[in-house]
Design a protein around this motif. Structure first.
Motif, mmCIF file in Angstrom:
data_model
loop_
_atom_site.group_PDB
_atom_site.id
_atom_site.type_symbol
_atom_site.label_atom_id
_atom_site.label_comp_id
_atom_site.label_asym_id
_atom_site.label_seq_id
_atom_site.Cartn_x
_atom_site.Cartn_y
_atom_site.Cartn_z
ATOM 1 N N PRO A 1 0.816 -1.214 0.000
ATOM 2 C CA PRO A 1 0.000 0.000 0.000
ATOM 3 C C PRO A 1 0.856 1.273 0.000
ATOM 4 O O PRO A 1 0.532 2.251 -0.672
ATOM 5 N N ARG B 1 1.822 2.107 -3.412
ATOM 6 C CA ARG B 1 0.633 2.495 -4.204
ATOM 7 C C ARG B 1 0.271 3.960 -3.980
ATOM 8 O O ARG B 1 -0.063 4.681 -4.913
ATOM 9 N N TYR B 2 0.294 4.387 -2.715
ATOM 10 C CA TYR B 2 -0.039 5.795 -2.429
ATOM 11 C C TYR B 2 1.014 6.729 -3.024
ATOM 12 O O TYR B 2 0.687 7.777 -3.567
ATOM 13 N N TYR C 1 -9.722 4.982 -2.027
ATOM 14 C CA TYR C 1 -9.205 4.558 -0.712
ATOM 15 C C TYR C 1 -8.518 5.730 -0.016
ATOM 16 O O TYR C 1 -7.283 5.823 -0.013
ATOM 17 N N PRO D 1 -5.578 4.022 4.208
ATOM 18 C CA PRO D 1 -5.011 2.701 3.892
ATOM 19 C C PRO D 1 -5.706 1.589 4.671
ATOM 20 O O PRO D 1 -6.287 1.855 5.729
ATOM 21 N N VAL E 1 -3.268 -6.729 5.283
ATOM 22 C CA VAL E 1 -2.525 -6.775 4.022
ATOM 23 C C VAL E 1 -1.650 -8.028 4.003
ATOM 24 O O VAL E 1 -0.840 -8.241 4.892
ATOM 25 N N CYS F 1 0.799 4.041 6.097
ATOM 26 C CA CYS F 1 0.144 2.745 5.910
ATOM 27 C C CYS F 1 0.352 1.825 7.098
ATOM 28 O O CYS F 1 -0.236 0.738 7.153
#
Ligand SMILES: Nc1ncnc2c1ncn2[C@@H]1O[C@H](COP(=O)(O)OP(=O)(O)OP(=O)(O)O)[C@@H](O)[C@H]1O
Length: 440
Positions: free
Chosen positions: A172, A175-176, A217, A220, A226, A315
């Motif tokens: 994550p 991804r951010y 989203y 997170p 996860v 996250c």
């Protein structure tokens, strides 16, 4: 000279002449397509032949679309389970310039799904392994590699060089970061993810107008929820299929198939088990109050660059310091103890599928999640006459994370007085004590 050789030479000459004629025709044709002056003169006969089967597909858009691909550049973040199949098809399709960023080395456990890497490239950088494969597959593609992680201080420089970004990563936090930087640089993102038997795909920040990852989203997921491929596992062709659909969407975007009018935000979800299923969900447009794309604050770029946005902290991380040192034992000490007396109980808290792959002698299996985690008692699994107030229990898992959580629960909630976690789990056992125990 042997007459058959003479004939051969004459035929080669003929073919060379034909080739020259075809080249001249192709140059004439391409010069008349004035909207793509950058590439036409260099579009070779090999490329006509190589891409012919896709150029003749009506939806693709013929030669102009192929030239658009050749003039395009993409950045693939992560040359793993998603990145490899995406790279394979995108390089074969004739994208002009491909950047690959990944700091990881090829591991044998990657090979069942990371199809650009081979037994020979185990131990070398994934970027380099991917570059070698692509160069052999399609010499027309320029490959640039970055053998380090994408992070706050390099992301703007790298992302801004490319037309589009493929997010093929697995955390994550990344991804951010990819989302925020790509939105600030005005780049469309093709984003994929997958685990076990399922995967998802979406297109983010399309043409700098579509919704971004933070619209869907804003917060997170909890770090405990996860799971990585190394923990949860993944069926190779499942993640492969997702990577390939990322390649398809990339081609559609770069050739202009989607326009501002025709593009509708979506999330497609693929499940392989129990029966193949592909569901496509319509998604909302941009959130006007989205922290990144809805309300681009001028200072956001500086905030990222100066590391004031700590994506890893945002996250969260799973707390691995859940035990005191005296509640843990290293594998070497445990093996010495076993040699002296093996009356203690060894609890293995891995999922039963993993327990079925390999286990230590005389261990008892109680899967941590969801069984042990929710259990109010585990007495039924223990030997008769086991006395919680004095008998010893050791707890093991694959890498030594779940075993810590189980140990904590046994001490705090289940009344065990003499319980210890095996530091580093079975993996460490295999490294330090017994190399015949397989790592998987
Ligand atoms: N910030 C980042 N910058 C560059 N590459 C990244 C970044 N974050 C993740 N990656 C790469 O993305 C790839 C994701 O691949 P994949 O999900 O198949 O997992 P893996 O790490 O290769 O395998 P496993 O989880 O089984 O150990 C990895 O190669 C990883 O190194």
């Amino acid at each position: 000279m042997d007459p058959s050789n003479e004939q051969l030479l004459a035929r080669i000459k003929e073919l060379e002449q034909e080739n020259e004629q075809l080249k001249a025709q192709a140059t004439l044709q391409s010069k008349s397509t004035s909207s793509f002056p950058k590439i036409d003169d260099n579009f070779s006969l090999d490329e006509y032949k190589r891409y012919g089967r896709q150029m003749i597909v009506p939806d693709f858009g013929s030669l102009p679309s192929q030239i658009k691909l050749k003039n395009s550049s993409i950045l693939v973040v992560g040359a793993g389970g998603l990145g490899c199949p995406a790279l394979l098809y995108l390089s074969a399709a004739g994208i002009g310039k491909i950047g690959i960023i990944d700091d990881d080395l090829v591991d044998t456990s990657n090979l069942h799904r990371q199809v650009l890497h081979t037994t020979e490239t185990v131990g070398i950088h994934k970027c380099e392994s991917a570059r070698r494969y692509i160069n052999k597959l399609n010499p027309h593609v320029v490959v640039e590699t970055y053998q380090f992680r994408l992070q706050n201080d390099n992301a703007f420089d790298i992302v801004s060089k490319y037309d589009l970004v493929l997010d093929c990563t697995d955390t994550p936090a990344t991804r951010y970061l990819i989302n925020d930087v790509s939105v600030l640089c005005g780049k469309t993102i093709v984003s994929g993810s997958g685990l076990k038997t399922e995967g998802q795909l979406s297109i983010l920040n399309f043409n700098n107008k579509g919704p971004c990852y933070r619209c869907f989203y804003p917060k997170p997921p909890s770090p405990e929820s996860v799971t990585s491929c190394s923990d949860g596992g993944v069926i190779g062709p499942v993640i492969g299929l997702l990577g390939i659909t990322m390649a398809v969407e990339t081609i559609k975007i770069l050739t202009g198939y989607y326009t501002d009018e025709t593009f509708k935000p979506f999330l497609s979800m693929y499940s392989a088990y129990p029966q193949q299923q592909l569901r496509v969900f319509k998604m909302r447009n941009r959130k006007p109050d989205c922290a990144v794309c809805g309300n681009l604050p001028q200072i956001l770029k500086e905030t990222i660059l100066e590391n004031q946005i700590d994506y890893a902290a945002f996250c969260g991380t799973v707390n691995s310091n859940v035990l005191n040192p005296d509640e843990r034992i290293d594998v070497k000490k445990y093996s010495e103890l076993l040699n002296k007396n093996n009356s203690q109980v060894l609890l293995d808290v891995r999922p039963k599928e993993q327990f079925g792959i390999t286990k230590l002698a005389n261990s008892i299996n109680i899967q941590w999640d969801p069984i042990f985690k929710k259990a109010e008692s585990i007495d039924e699994y223990l030997p008769q006459n086991f006395d919680k107030s004095k008998d010893s229990v050791y707890v093991v898992c694959r890498y030594g994370n779940d075993s810590q959580l189980a140990t904590r629960k046994m001490i705090d909630e289940l009344g065990f007085k003499n319980v210890k976690d095996l530091i580093g789990g079975l993996n460490k056992w295999s490294e330090v004590v017994d190399s015949t125990v397989p790592q998987y």
